[in-house]
Design an enzyme around this catalytic site. Structure first.
Site, PDB file in Angstrom:
ATOM      1  N   PHE A  58       0.858  -1.178   0.000  1.00  0.00           N
ATOM      2  CA  PHE A  58       0.000   0.000   0.000  1.00  0.00           C
ATOM      3  C   PHE A  58       0.896   1.231   0.000  1.00  0.00           C
ATOM      4  O   PHE A  58       2.080   1.127   0.292  1.00  0.00           O
ATOM      5  CB  PHE A  58      -0.897  -0.025   1.248  1.00  0.00           C
ATOM      6  CG  PHE A  58      -2.328  -0.364   0.930  1.00  0.00           C
ATOM      7  CD1 PHE A  58      -2.629  -1.324  -0.022  1.00  0.00           C
ATOM      8  CD2 PHE A  58      -3.383   0.275   1.587  1.00  0.00           C
ATOM      9  CE1 PHE A  58      -3.941  -1.641  -0.316  1.00  0.00           C
ATOM     10  CE2 PHE A  58      -4.693  -0.043   1.295  1.00  0.00           C
ATOM     11  CZ  PHE A  58      -4.971  -0.996   0.346  1.00  0.00           C
ATOM     12  N   GLN A  72      -7.947  13.927   5.715  1.00  0.00           N
ATOM     13  CA  GLN A  72      -7.357  13.294   4.534  1.00  0.00           C
ATOM     14  C   GLN A  72      -8.319  13.343   3.349  1.00  0.00           C
ATOM     15  O   GLN A  72      -9.480  12.949   3.471  1.00  0.00           O
ATOM     16  CB  GLN A  72      -7.001  11.843   4.841  1.00  0.00           C
ATOM     17  CG  GLN A  72      -6.268  11.165   3.701  1.00  0.00           C
ATOM     18  CD  GLN A  72      -5.812   9.770   4.077  1.00  0.00           C
ATOM     19  OE1 GLN A  72      -6.622   8.868   4.285  1.00  0.00           O
ATOM     20  NE2 GLN A  72      -4.508   9.591   4.212  1.00  0.00           N
ATOM     21  N   HIS A 115      -8.766  11.897  -0.407  1.00  0.00           N
ATOM     22  CA  HIS A 115      -8.293  10.934  -1.396  1.00  0.00           C
ATOM     23  C   HIS A 115      -8.391  11.615  -2.756  1.00  0.00           C
ATOM     24  O   HIS A 115      -9.361  12.324  -3.018  1.00  0.00           O
ATOM     25  CB  HIS A 115      -9.171   9.678  -1.344  1.00  0.00           C
ATOM     26  CG  HIS A 115      -8.575   8.505  -2.053  1.00  0.00           C
ATOM     27  ND1 HIS A 115      -8.608   8.384  -3.421  1.00  0.00           N
ATOM     28  CD2 HIS A 115      -7.918   7.420  -1.586  1.00  0.00           C
ATOM     29  CE1 HIS A 115      -7.994   7.255  -3.763  1.00  0.00           C
ATOM     30  NE2 HIS A 115      -7.567   6.650  -2.674  1.00  0.00           N
ATOM     31  N   LEU A 165     -15.136   6.288  -3.348  1.00  0.00           N
ATOM     32  CA  LEU A 165     -13.735   6.109  -3.680  1.00  0.00           C
ATOM     33  C   LEU A 165     -13.513   5.407  -5.018  1.00  0.00           C
ATOM     34  O   LEU A 165     -14.138   4.403  -5.312  1.00  0.00           O
ATOM     35  CB  LEU A 165     -13.091   5.274  -2.572  1.00  0.00           C
ATOM     36  CG  LEU A 165     -11.591   5.367  -2.439  1.00  0.00           C
ATOM     37  CD1 LEU A 165     -11.204   6.773  -2.007  1.00  0.00           C
ATOM     38  CD2 LEU A 165     -11.114   4.357  -1.409  1.00  0.00           C
ATOM     39  N   GLU A 191      -6.921   3.740  -6.003  1.00  0.00           N
ATOM     40  CA  GLU A 191      -5.645   4.178  -6.542  1.00  0.00           C
ATOM     41  C   GLU A 191      -5.131   3.209  -7.612  1.00  0.00           C
ATOM     42  O   GLU A 191      -4.325   3.563  -8.466  1.00  0.00           O
ATOM     43  CB  GLU A 191      -4.640   4.255  -5.379  1.00  0.00           C
ATOM     44  CG  GLU A 191      -3.405   5.031  -5.696  1.00  0.00           C
ATOM     45  CD  GLU A 191      -2.693   5.510  -4.433  1.00  0.00           C
ATOM     46  OE1 GLU A 191      -3.378   5.857  -3.452  1.00  0.00           O
ATOM     47  OE2 GLU A 191      -1.465   5.534  -4.430  1.00  0.00           O
ATOM     48  N   ARG A 210      -0.621  11.079  -2.500  1.00  0.00           N
ATOM     49  CA  ARG A 210      -2.044  11.397  -2.522  1.00  0.00           C
ATOM     50  C   ARG A 210      -2.308  12.887  -2.336  1.00  0.00           C
ATOM     51  O   ARG A 210      -3.162  13.459  -3.004  1.00  0.00           O
ATOM     52  CB  ARG A 210      -2.771  10.649  -1.398  1.00  0.00           C
ATOM     53  CG  ARG A 210      -3.087   9.221  -1.736  1.00  0.00           C
ATOM     54  CD  ARG A 210      -3.888   8.570  -0.635  1.00  0.00           C
ATOM     55  NE  ARG A 210      -4.038   7.148  -0.927  1.00  0.00           N
ATOM     56  CZ  ARG A 210      -4.717   6.298  -0.166  1.00  0.00           C
ATOM     57  NH1 ARG A 210      -5.312   6.722   0.932  1.00  0.00           N
ATOM     58  NH2 ARG A 210      -4.814   5.041  -0.507  1.00  0.00           N
ATOM     59  N   HIS A 239     -12.008  11.909   3.044  1.00  0.00           N
ATOM     60  CA  HIS A 239     -11.957  10.484   3.329  1.00  0.00           C
ATOM     61  C   HIS A 239     -11.886  10.162   4.812  1.00  0.00           C
ATOM     62  O   HIS A 239     -12.597   9.295   5.307  1.00  0.00           O
ATOM     63  CB  HIS A 239     -10.741   9.913   2.598  1.00  0.00           C
ATOM     64  CG  HIS A 239     -10.642   8.419   2.630  1.00  0.00           C
ATOM     65  ND1 HIS A 239     -11.730   7.610   2.465  1.00  0.00           N
ATOM     66  CD2 HIS A 239      -9.570   7.598   2.824  1.00  0.00           C
ATOM     67  CE1 HIS A 239     -11.336   6.341   2.535  1.00  0.00           C
ATOM     68  NE2 HIS A 239     -10.047   6.310   2.774  1.00  0.00           N
ATOM     69  N   ARG A 294      -2.880   9.710   7.472  1.00  0.00           N
ATOM     70  CA  ARG A 294      -2.985   8.294   7.800  1.00  0.00           C
ATOM     71  C   ARG A 294      -2.543   7.435   6.624  1.00  0.00           C
ATOM     72  O   ARG A 294      -2.837   7.740   5.477  1.00  0.00           O
ATOM     73  CB  ARG A 294      -4.437   7.953   8.152  1.00  0.00           C
ATOM     74  CG  ARG A 294      -4.681   6.483   8.444  1.00  0.00           C
ATOM     75  CD  ARG A 294      -6.126   6.219   8.790  1.00  0.00           C
ATOM     76  NE  ARG A 294      -7.038   6.462   7.685  1.00  0.00           N
ATOM     77  CZ  ARG A 294      -7.229   5.626   6.670  1.00  0.00           C
ATOM     78  NH1 ARG A 294      -6.561   4.497   6.590  1.00  0.00           N
ATOM     79  NH2 ARG A 294      -8.102   5.913   5.710  1.00  0.00           N
TER      80      ARG A 294
END
Lengths: 504, 518
Positions: free
Chosen positions: A73, A185, A187, A201, A204, A235, A300, A334
């Site tokens: 990730f 955050q 996204h 979402l 990615e 991001r 997000h 995060r």
């Protein structure tokens, strides 16, 4: 619902991984303002919790040699994210619900409105059941707050309808301290239409498989912002780039930018991104093998929240908290896969802490005066008013103003402007058209909107206070990270102040 | 004028009124609009008393389950199109809280009640290959939206006697989890395992595409049969018959094929196709079998009928006797592949789904190779050719069409038979819920006749209301069930297979020159 995964150093795929590496990734991802003691608890307990979930019936995807699989990730040094397809959160939730079904735990349906207080001790919860339009109290020796996030304050968000941040507001009203509330955050890619799918979402993986971003002039604009890493830059970098394009008017019909896979073979797309193909087909009727996707950054996760100890204690006696409603673990940003680990690790601790504390205490006092106050707050929107506004109208205004002023790019001017607008909305009387005694949803919405306004106000105040850019918090008037700002902002009803970062 | 969408929404407040009513709304259309968007538009702009549930808006929480145009759907995933009309009703079977919101407490509690113990084999994480847990993961995908409960025709008759698809899914999830040591198939049995008609209405309604009929019901039945607790008495008879002489039904009149049969191995001239008759056309509905052969002949096919073909095994497989099913598969595959002819035609959807799904799957697992033939339903096979034919003297019948479950949901064949009916110059008067199960499938007619009739009885009124002259349904089992139904209810109506209808129309062989090839 969390889809991606769960970070735990099981070393099933990458033998080089270590607890220490997970710690370092989390703290550097969080721009060095995480509470390092909490991070330590997270990384040390994450493996144990996921193994226990498997024992209790959850199933995670496997490697070819039969162990729990782990994938890479963003911004992590090793492959450590465990997953169950694209429904990792759902898998964990279903397992926990099954455990509850096998137990004698009672479910009570209703929305928490406020804590019952005796001094600084939480003695129970006042709740509202919209289905019967009933107000009721639950007395309790200990309360665990696990209300999740609140990104519904933004018009484009990945959060479900319930992500209204009630827990932050309920805690705040009761005198709880909140930490890191300026860090939200975003996204980079969320859907923009239809309304029901707005913000959902777009993984990615679409960009990882070769998806490119285009503005309305058909320019591959990442060339301007990140010529080296292009669409696969961090991001925050990609989010800001997209936001700037939209703000400059180079946006699509639904106010996003284009994400294109048209240069790729349709079979390849079907094979590599089946979930995304299905998502766009089912939720918006777009065939991504032939048509352009429209995307926008989407709110997000709220990194901030109630300030907790390693045992999940808050500054209020009898109140424990876990999950997104808490702050400090993720710092200024995060890592993907750390949220599920966070809520499993700290949820487990919270259960134990609350149980222990309730063994040692008796039921606290309930004060009639407070009940009257809470009740009045609930029923006041029901009274006919002059110049009142519907909760949904206020919510839409709030979503817009938060998006425009307290989103990805912030300035003192915009934040101050937003704060004024919030004050105006707070003083606007709420008026509802639904006086149902069954399914009084609008009454619940009125309570949520009241909370959303408070959460927004807290976020703005913290964002104004932090005069630098760090992690997800970007101030156009202070675009650099300032080492002297390596500290945390604490907000409570009484005051706003900073504290040094807790290091391990 | 901007484009709009029309909605008819069921309004009902059980606290205040005894009866609900329809309310119509016309709202502006937006690109990509889902039913949930429409509900939000109404709530925010027209009427905030409208009650409906919602949550994740991404098809993952199941809260927005409701009936849309008569089918259980998730409102967040259901696209609305401009200038169209939609009906929105609360999810069938459940108590209504208000309007479109049903009370989920009951199904949730039921899941707690039936909740099977999970007794661990050992501590720690077990080693699995992805292949070993593939089916298990499918059970885990359930989001408990309860669409399957609302869709199930057996639940609709008696939820007390048949607990319903997702609960059976739960039993299967625990039963087939290698980490669990405690059997739960007996719980499934006492909760009505043999009351499922395998109509797949639940599979159609499932937003996660879980194959509940096969992976939950039939797999649980197979365990029950292995343990000697099944099948049901009535089902044992046909299983015994298949075991002893290869056919599921008794021989009462001259069979279509075989030693004393009406037809030999090769019939007519032309491009050869194999006709897999199935037990019903061989031994019960010979007339339909003959119609089917005639039609194929007239369309220029040579019909090749393997005389030694045996029952496809469907009655055994649906009631859980997989071993017998596999035995039949092995025999039939050998027989059907003997000719080197690629196309196999079936006129029975029960055989069709078995040859297509079960045979294909087992060929891969057991024979370790793909089948050398391809199975087509009769309607599907002749459809294209017939649609290119010149029109004949129209039959001018008024008919209604009943969708056989194993044709419609089983093989995705919905439009072809309707087209064929229209080609005969007959008018189709659609009945209400044409695709609702008649109750004959899944061994229910053989095993629990009363219950099977109860499921069928719902259709009587709908059939009658059409005032048609005949019901067309290309399935021997549905034909049997519906014939009995109309007789018992005193409805004067023929029940016909599409082959019969077509044979009446096509008076003589079609000349090659009449078929327009593109």
């Amino acid at each position: 619902m969390a889809e991606g995964g769960y970070n735990a150093t099981l070393c099933n795929v990458d033998f080089e991984d270590s607890i220490e590496s997970h710690f370092q990734d989390t703290v550097s991802g969080g721009a060095f303002v995480n509470n390092e003691r909490l991070v330590r608890v997270l990384v040390e307990n994450a493996p144990g919790r996921i193994l226990k979930l498997e024992e209790d019936g959850a199933l995670f995807y496997r490697t070819s040699d039969g162990k729990i699989d782990q994938r890479a990730f963003g911004r992590q040094s090793h492959k450590r994210t465990c997953y169950s397809g694209d429904r990792t959160g759902g898998e964990i939730m279903a397992t926990l619900i099954d455990l509850l079904r096998a137990s004698n735990v009672r479910f009570i349906k209703g929305a928490a409105v406020d804590f019952l207080l005796d001094g600084n001790k939480v003695t129970g919860v006042a709740a509202f059941d919209p289905e019967g339009a009933k107000f009721f109290l639950i007395r309790s020796k200990a309360v665990i707050l696990t209300t999740g996030g609140g990104c519904r304050i933004y018009k484009i968000t990945t959060n479900s309808f319930q992500g209204t941040g009630d827990g932050f507001a309920i805690g705040y009203r009761a005198g709880a301290e909140l930490i890191d509330m300026e860090f939200i955050q975003f996204h980079p890619t969320g859907m923009v239409f239809p309304d029901s799918a707005k913000g959902i979402l777009v993984t990615e993986a679409v960009r990882a498989e070769g998806g490119i971003l285009l503005n309305s002039l058909d320019e591959r604009f990442m060339e301007k912002y990140a010529p080296d890493r292009m669409e696969l830059a961090g991001r925050d970098v990609v989010s800001r780039a997209i936001y700037r394009e939209i703000r400059a008017g180079r946006s699509t019909p639904h106010n996003g930018v284009y994400l294109s896979l048209k240069h790729l073979d349709p079979d390849f797309i079907e094979q590599r991104l089946p979930q995304t193909v299905e998502q766009f087909r089912d939720l918006s009727g777009v065939d991504i093998t032939k048509e352009l996707m429209e995307v926008s950054p989407t709110a997000h996760h709220i990194m901030g929240g109630l300030r907790i100890s390693e045992k999940t204690e808050t500054n209020l006696k009898g109140l424990f908290a876990a999950g997104e409603v808490t702050g400090g673990i993720h710092g200024a940003n995060r890592l993907g896969g750390n949220a599920l680990a966070d809520l499993q690790v700290f949820g487990y601790i919270a259960g134990h802490s609350a149980a222990h504390s309730s063994f040692e205490s008796s039921l606290g006092k309930v004060h009639d005066k407070q009940i009257t106050q809470i009740h009045r707050a609930i029923i006041s929107p029901l009274q006919p008013k002059q110049d009142g506004k519907r909760p949904s109208q206020i919510r839409h205004e709030l979503e817009e103003l938060m998006w425009a002023n307290v989103g990805i790019l912030r300035t003192k001017e915009k934040l101050t402007h937003a704060l004024k607008d919030i004050q105006r909305l707070k003083s606007t009387p709420l008026e509802i058209g639904n006086h149902n005694t069954t399914f009084a949803y609008e009454q619940l919405e009125a309570l949520q909107v009241r909370n959303m306004l408070i959460v927004s106000e807290i976020i703005i105040k913290a964002a104004l206070f932090r005069e630098e850019s760090r992690g997800a918090h970007f101030r156009e008037d202070f675009p650099e990270t300032n080492p002297s700002w390596r500290k945390n902002i604490i907000i409570s009803k009484e005051k706003i102040h900073t504290v040094p970062v807790v290091v391990f | 004028m901007k484009e709009t969408v029309k909605l008819k929404i069921w309004r009902f407040d059980p606290q205040k009124e005894n009866h609900g009513h329809w309310q119509e709304f016309e709202i502006p259309y937006k690109i990509g609009m889902r039913a949930l968007d429409a509900l939000w538009y109404i709530y925010e702009n027209i009427d905030s008393t409208l009650a409906f549930r919602f949550g994740c808006r991404a098809g993952q929480c199941g809260s927005c389950a409701m009936m849309i145009n008569g089918k259980p759907e998730l409102a967040c995933k259901t696209e609305l199109l401009p200038e169209k009309e939609y009906t929105l009703e609360p999810l069938q079977t459940f108590a209504i809280t208000k309007d479109l919101a049903v009370d989920f407490a009951e199904p949730f509690e039921k899941m707690k009640e039936i909740h099977p113990d999970f007794v661990k084999t050992h501590e720690g994480v077990q080693v699995f290959t992805m292949d070993e847990i593939k089916d298990l993961l499918e059970y885990h995908k359930c989001i408990e939206c309860y669409n399957c409960i609302a869709a199930c025709p057996s639940v609709a008759e008696s939820w007390n006697e048949f607990v319903g698809p997702t609960y059976m899914r739960k039993y299967a999830q625990v039963q087939f989890d290698p980490r669990n040591t405690k059997d739960v198939f007996e719980n499934a049995l006492s909760d009505g395992l043999f009351r499922c008609t395998t109509c797949k209405a639940c599979v159609e309604a499932c937003p996660k595409d879980i194959d509940l009929a096969h992976k939950a019901i039939e797999k649980l039945r197979s365990i029950v049969v292995k343990q000697g607790l099944g099948p049901l008495e009535g089902q044992k008879e046909f299983i015994e018959r298949i075991r002893s002489y290869g056919k599921a039904v008794t021989i009462e009149k001259q069979p279509l094929i075989g030693k004393n049969g009406q037809f030999g191995e090769y019939i007519g001239e032309g491009e050869p196709v194999i006709f897999f008759t199935g037990c019903m056309m061989d031994l019960r509905l010979q007339k339909i079998g003959k119609d089917l052969i005639d039609v194929l002949n007239k369309l220029g096919y040579q019909v090749v009928i393997p005389q030694d073909q045996v029952c496809c095994g469907s009655p055994a497989i649906r009631s859980g006797d997989f071993d017998l099913g596999i035995r039949q598969l092995k025999k039939n595959v050998e027989i059907l592949e003997r000719y080197g002819i690629k196309d196999v035609i079936v006129g029975c959807p029960g055989c069709g789904i078995t040859l297509r799904d079960d045979y294909t799957r087992w060929a891969k697992e057991i024979l370790k190779r793909p089948l050398k033939f391809k199975t087509y339903d009769f309607n599907e096979f002749i459809h294209q050719k017939v649609m290119k034919l010149p029109t004949e003297t129209p039959l001018k019948l008024k008919v209604t069409y009943h969708d056989p479950c194993h044709l419609n949901r089983g093989q995705g064949i919905v439009q072809e038979p309707r087209d064929l009916i229209e080609y005969t110059g007959s008018e189709i008067i659609e009945m209400k819920e044409a695709d609702r199960c008649c109750g004959a499938g899944g061994g229910v007619r053989a095993g629990i006749r009363d219950f099977s009739r109860l499921i069928a009885s719902r259709k009587a009124q709908w059939i009658k209301e059409t005032q048609a002259e005949a019901v067309v349904t290309p399935c021997p089992f549905c034909i049997f069930q519906l014939k009995e139904l109309v007789k018992n209810k005193g409805i004067d109506m023929d029940i016909l297979h599409t082959a019969t209808l077509l044979n009446r129309l096509l008076k003589r062989p079609i000349k090659k020159s009449q078929i327009v090839d593109e």
